[in-house]
Motif scaffolding. Structure first.
Motif, PDB file in Angstrom:
ATOM      1  N   ARG A 179       0.783  -1.186  -0.034  1.00  0.00           N
ATOM      2  CA  ARG A 179       0.140  -0.167  -0.038  1.00  0.00           C
ATOM      3  C   ARG A 179       0.913   1.341   0.046  1.00  0.00           C
TER       4      ARG A 179
ATOM      5  N   MET B 170       1.817   1.731  -3.427  1.00  0.00           N
ATOM      6  CA  MET B 170       0.577   2.169  -4.374  1.00  0.00           C
ATOM      7  C   MET B 170       0.358   3.568  -3.869  1.00  0.00           C
ATOM      8  N   THR B 171       0.799   4.132  -2.900  1.00  0.00           N
ATOM      9  CA  THR B 171       0.678   5.531  -2.435  1.00  0.00           C
ATOM     10  C   THR B 171      -0.588   5.615  -1.623  1.00  0.00           C
ATOM     11  N   LEU B 172      -1.274   4.345  -1.181  1.00  0.00           N
ATOM     12  CA  LEU B 172      -2.319   4.351  -0.577  1.00  0.00           C
ATOM     13  C   LEU B 172      -2.376   4.467   0.944  1.00  0.00           C
TER      14      LEU B 172
ATOM     15  N   SER C  74       1.893  11.292  -8.903  1.00  0.00           N
ATOM     16  CA  SER C  74       0.902  10.475 -10.210  1.00  0.00           C
ATOM     17  C   SER C  74       1.851  10.227 -11.262  1.00  0.00           C
TER      18      SER C  74
ATOM     19  N   ARG D 295       3.574   7.238 -10.244  1.00  0.00           N
ATOM     20  CA  ARG D 295       2.606   6.134  -9.653  1.00  0.00           C
ATOM     21  C   ARG D 295       2.118   5.276 -10.815  1.00  0.00           C
ATOM     22  N   ARG D 296       2.065   6.108 -12.160  1.00  0.00           N
ATOM     23  CA  ARG D 296       1.417   5.454 -13.115  1.00  0.00           C
ATOM     24  C   ARG D 296       2.036   4.195 -13.722  1.00  0.00           C
TER      25      ARG D 296
ATOM     26  N   MET E 249      -2.003  -2.432  -9.200  1.00  0.00           N
ATOM     27  CA  MET E 249      -2.095  -3.407  -7.903  1.00  0.00           C
ATOM     28  C   MET E 249      -3.499  -4.134  -8.147  1.00  0.00           C
TER      29      MET E 249
ATOM     30  N   PHE F 176      -6.256  -6.277  -5.811  1.00  0.00           N
ATOM     31  CA  PHE F 176      -6.683  -6.381  -4.467  1.00  0.00           C
ATOM     32  C   PHE F 176      -7.203  -7.752  -4.144  1.00  0.00           C
TER      33      PHE F 176
ATOM     34  N   ASN G 141     -12.621  -5.478  -6.427  1.00  0.00           N
ATOM     35  CA  ASN G 141     -13.130  -4.174  -6.451  1.00  0.00           C
ATOM     36  C   ASN G 141     -13.555  -3.698  -8.098  1.00  0.00           C
ATOM     37  N   LEU G 142     -14.134  -4.555  -8.702  1.00  0.00           N
ATOM     38  CA  LEU G 142     -14.738  -4.109  -9.750  1.00  0.00           C
ATOM     39  C   LEU G 142     -15.684  -2.977  -9.939  1.00  0.00           C
TER      40      LEU G 142
ATOM     41  N   ALA H 190      -9.810   3.120 -17.651  1.00  0.00           N
ATOM     42  CA  ALA H 190      -8.559   3.991 -17.565  1.00  0.00           C
ATOM     43  C   ALA H 190      -7.567   4.339 -18.824  1.00  0.00           C
TER      44      ALA H 190
ATOM     45  N   ARG I  91      -7.687  -5.996 -16.031  1.00  0.00           N
ATOM     46  CA  ARG I  91      -7.778  -4.382 -15.752  1.00  0.00           C
ATOM     47  C   ARG I  91      -6.404  -3.510 -15.331  1.00  0.00           C
ATOM     48  N   ALA I  92      -5.893  -4.531 -14.423  1.00  0.00           N
ATOM     49  CA  ALA I  92      -4.364  -3.691 -14.086  1.00  0.00           C
ATOM     50  C   ALA I  92      -3.285  -3.783 -15.263  1.00  0.00           C
TER      51      ALA I  92
ATOM     52  N   MET J 140      -3.088  -1.073 -18.099  1.00  0.00           N
ATOM     53  CA  MET J 140      -2.391   0.324 -17.968  1.00  0.00           C
ATOM     54  C   MET J 140      -0.842  -0.064 -18.041  1.00  0.00           C
TER      55      MET J 140
ATOM     56  N   GLN K 292     -13.449   0.793  -3.860  1.00  0.00           N
ATOM     57  CA  GLN K 292     -13.392   1.449  -5.126  1.00  0.00           C
ATOM     58  C   GLN K 292     -12.638   2.688  -5.311  1.00  0.00           C
TER      59      GLN K 292
ATOM     60  N   LEU L  80      -7.448   5.184  -7.703  1.00  0.00           N
ATOM     61  CA  LEU L  80      -6.056   5.293  -7.090  1.00  0.00           C
ATOM     62  C   LEU L  80      -5.048   4.404  -8.290  1.00  0.00           C
TER      63      LEU L  80
ATOM     64  N   SER M 152      -4.589   5.352 -11.717  1.00  0.00           N
ATOM     65  CA  SER M 152      -4.251   6.537 -11.769  1.00  0.00           C
ATOM     66  C   SER M 152      -5.405   7.705 -12.471  1.00  0.00           C
TER      67      SER M 152
END
Ligand SMILES: Nc1ncnc2c1ncn2[C@@H]1O[C@H](COP(=O)(O)OP(=O)(O)O)[C@@H](O)[C@H]1O
Ligand SMILES: [Mg+2]
Lengths: 270, 237
Positions: free
Chosen positions: A64, A67-69, A102, A105-106, A110, A112, A116-117, A130, A178-179, A182, B118, B123, B126
């Motif tokens: 985390r 991921m900068t969470l 950011s 971060r791009r 990640m 999870f 989290n769809l 995205a 999805r991840a 990107m 979500q 995040l 991005s």
């Protein structure tokens, strides 16, 4: 058995050839609770590192932070030699502006534990959202790429489905697609099969094995699937109370662990 | 029964006028309230440093002071300062700001109720703040906020009766006029107006309930409803 050998870890310092990730004196506190203290390790380009250790040892927190969470309490994280959230300016530690954060971060993606769809979108839209709006891909391009990715995870025929119509294992495979859409340089996987019924775990791990074999994405993996960890990772780090207490190749870690805590831990999970 | 019909026909033009005023206040007030709710609600959770504080102050002001005083302020204090909204305008703006302040709490709560996972996923992908809110969080929060906004809408419709204090001839005013008319009974006068308010509120609330169902179905919730609908259709066919 690793499917690739770890890249040559020389040339530290230059951002083109240096490590992909460097954690330097990393500290993380939640209130008074010090979770990570003076943590140092680095991950090479294309390297796949598995983090193991008992619950609460700080594995999720590390992902985390990357991921900068979570906000870093102290120390520095570098990605391709560039500071992620805080930089050293002489003696001072300064927080970077969100625009800089950011940009770097791009490069990181990640997956999870809870998939989290986005429930307001179809499977395909989850993947194209995205790339279209963040990377500026054309709709056609994003769609074609997404269908390719869905094909890779074995769900091309479910492109128009709603996420709730899929099993947990299928949802997680969509989340992986999805991840990947990107095009991350670094992929963080936090117990991605822990929320799944046992019979659905295999397909998800197979997808990740394929990703490991076919790409050179740097991966940080937290998992309790030790066979999977042994198959895909170049290196395993054993954590206890926020510290790395043992570090070894998967063969050594899983067959001849040195540290007593590691032996106990592996005995309990294997 | 004949009393009621007689009163209805005698007072038809007046009731019509009253209904128009009440409808203007209701629809105008709801429109302003929705804009205020959305703007203040988004400001409250925005990552910019000052906006949440500004939003908080505005919300506290409108919730913490009397609607009647706010209306008088808009109606009597602003015109000498060069802003004359007229009685209907003042009523619409006053109701809109007041109920909008409450509505912004509904909006804020709903945005915050969208699961943390979500937000975190946006995040990890991005997405910028406007993008994640518009495309991911808002559509989910929308389904959550509709019941609360529905409630406020019904309260606003009934609350338009304060327009009486600005000298407007709305439904409540005409109810009072009818009451004074010895040919119309007390029960008849208020009964008619009760019913008219009820019908307006019912229309608003049914419209919003429809939106709510649609929003839920879009999120794949209420799959049961979709299935039931289909089963019903099949049973009928
Ligand atoms: N958001 C949080 N607030 C407070 N404490 C937290 C939070 N997240 C994690 N922790 C604490 O940090 C420690 C490490 O947690 P975590 O990184 O989730 O461990 P692991 O993933 O190895 O199980 C635990 O003691 C946990 O209670
Ligand atoms: Mg964890």
């Amino acid at each position: 058995m690793p499917t690739e050998t770890a890249p040559d870890p020389t040339g530290a310092g230059s951002s083109e050839t240096g490590p992909r990730i460097v954690m330097e004196n990393v500290r993380k506190q939640f209130g008074k609770n010090v979770v990570l203290d003076d943590l140092n390790f680095s991950v090479d380009r294309g390297e796949r590192v598995t983090l193991i250790g008992p619950s609460g040892s700080g594995k999720t927190t590390i992902l985390r932070l990357l991921m900068t969470l979570e906000e870093l309490t102290g120390g520095y994280i570098y990605v391709d030699g560039e500071p992620l959230t805080h930089a050293k300016r002489g003696e001072r530690r300064v927080k970077l502006r969100s625009g800089e954060v950011s940009r770097i971060r791009r490069r990181i993606g990640m997956v999870f534990q809870q998939f989290n769809l986005f429930p307001n979108m179809s499977v395909l839209e989850n993947i194209t959202e995205a790339p279209i709006h963040v990377l500026g891909r054309s709709k056609d391009q994003a769609r074609a790429d997404a269908l390719d990715l869905l094909d890779q995870v074995g769900l091309k025929d479910r492109a128009q489905a709603h996420p709730t119509q899929l099993s947990g294992g299928q949802q997680q495979r969509v989340a992986i697609a999805r991840a990947l859409a990107m095009e991350p340089e670094i992929l963080l996987l936090d117990e991605v099969t822990s929320a799944l019924d046992p019979e659905l775990v295999g397909d998800v791990l197979q997808v990740l094995r394929d990703v490991a074999r076919n790409t050179d994405i740097t991966m940080l993996i937290v998992t309790h699937e030790m066979q999977f960890a042994q198959d895909v990772s170049h290196r395993v780090l054993m954590f206890d109370q926020g510290h790395i207490i043992e570090e070894a190749s998967p063969q050594v870690m899983f067959t001849a662990p040195q540290h007593e805590r590691t032996q106990q831990f592996l005995q309990a999970v294997l | 029964m004949s009393d009621i019909l007689q009163a209805l026909s005698d007072y038809r033009p007046y009731l019509w006028e009253g209904l128009q005023v009440t409808l203007q206040l209701s629809l105008g007030g709801v429109a302003v309230a929705i804009v205020v709710s959305v703007v203040l609600g988004l400001a409250a959770i925005s990552p910019l440093p000052v906006l949440p504080v500004v939003s908080r102050v505005i919300v506290e002001f409108f919730r913490g002071t009397s609607l009647v005083v706010q209306l008088f302020f808009l109606y009597y204090v602003l015109p000498p300062l060069g802003l004359d909204l007229g009685p209907v305008g003042a009523g619409i703006v006053g109701l809109g700001l007041n109920y909008g302040a409450y509505g912004s709490e509904v909006v804020r709560g709903s945005l915050n109720a969208v699961p943390k996972g979500q937000w975190e996923t946006t995040l990890a992908l991005s997405m910028s703040w406007p993008l994640k809110v518009r495309r991911v969080v808002w559509p989910q929060a929308w389904a959550l906020m509709l019941p609360g906004l529905n409630n406020l809408t019904v309260m606003l419709v009934k609350g338009t009766a304060v327009a009486l204090l600005l000298g407007l001839h709305d439904l409540t005013y005409w109810a009072d006029e009818m009451r004074k008319d010895p040919d119309v009974g007390l029960w008849t006068a208020y009964g008619i107006v009760f019913l008219l308010y009820y019908l307006i509120a019912l229309a608003c609330s049914s419209g919003l309930r429809l939106l709510e169902r649609r929003a839920q179905r879009r999120l794949g919730l209420r799959a049961d409803v979709a299935v039931t609908d289909r089963a019903t259709a099949e049973a009928v066919a």
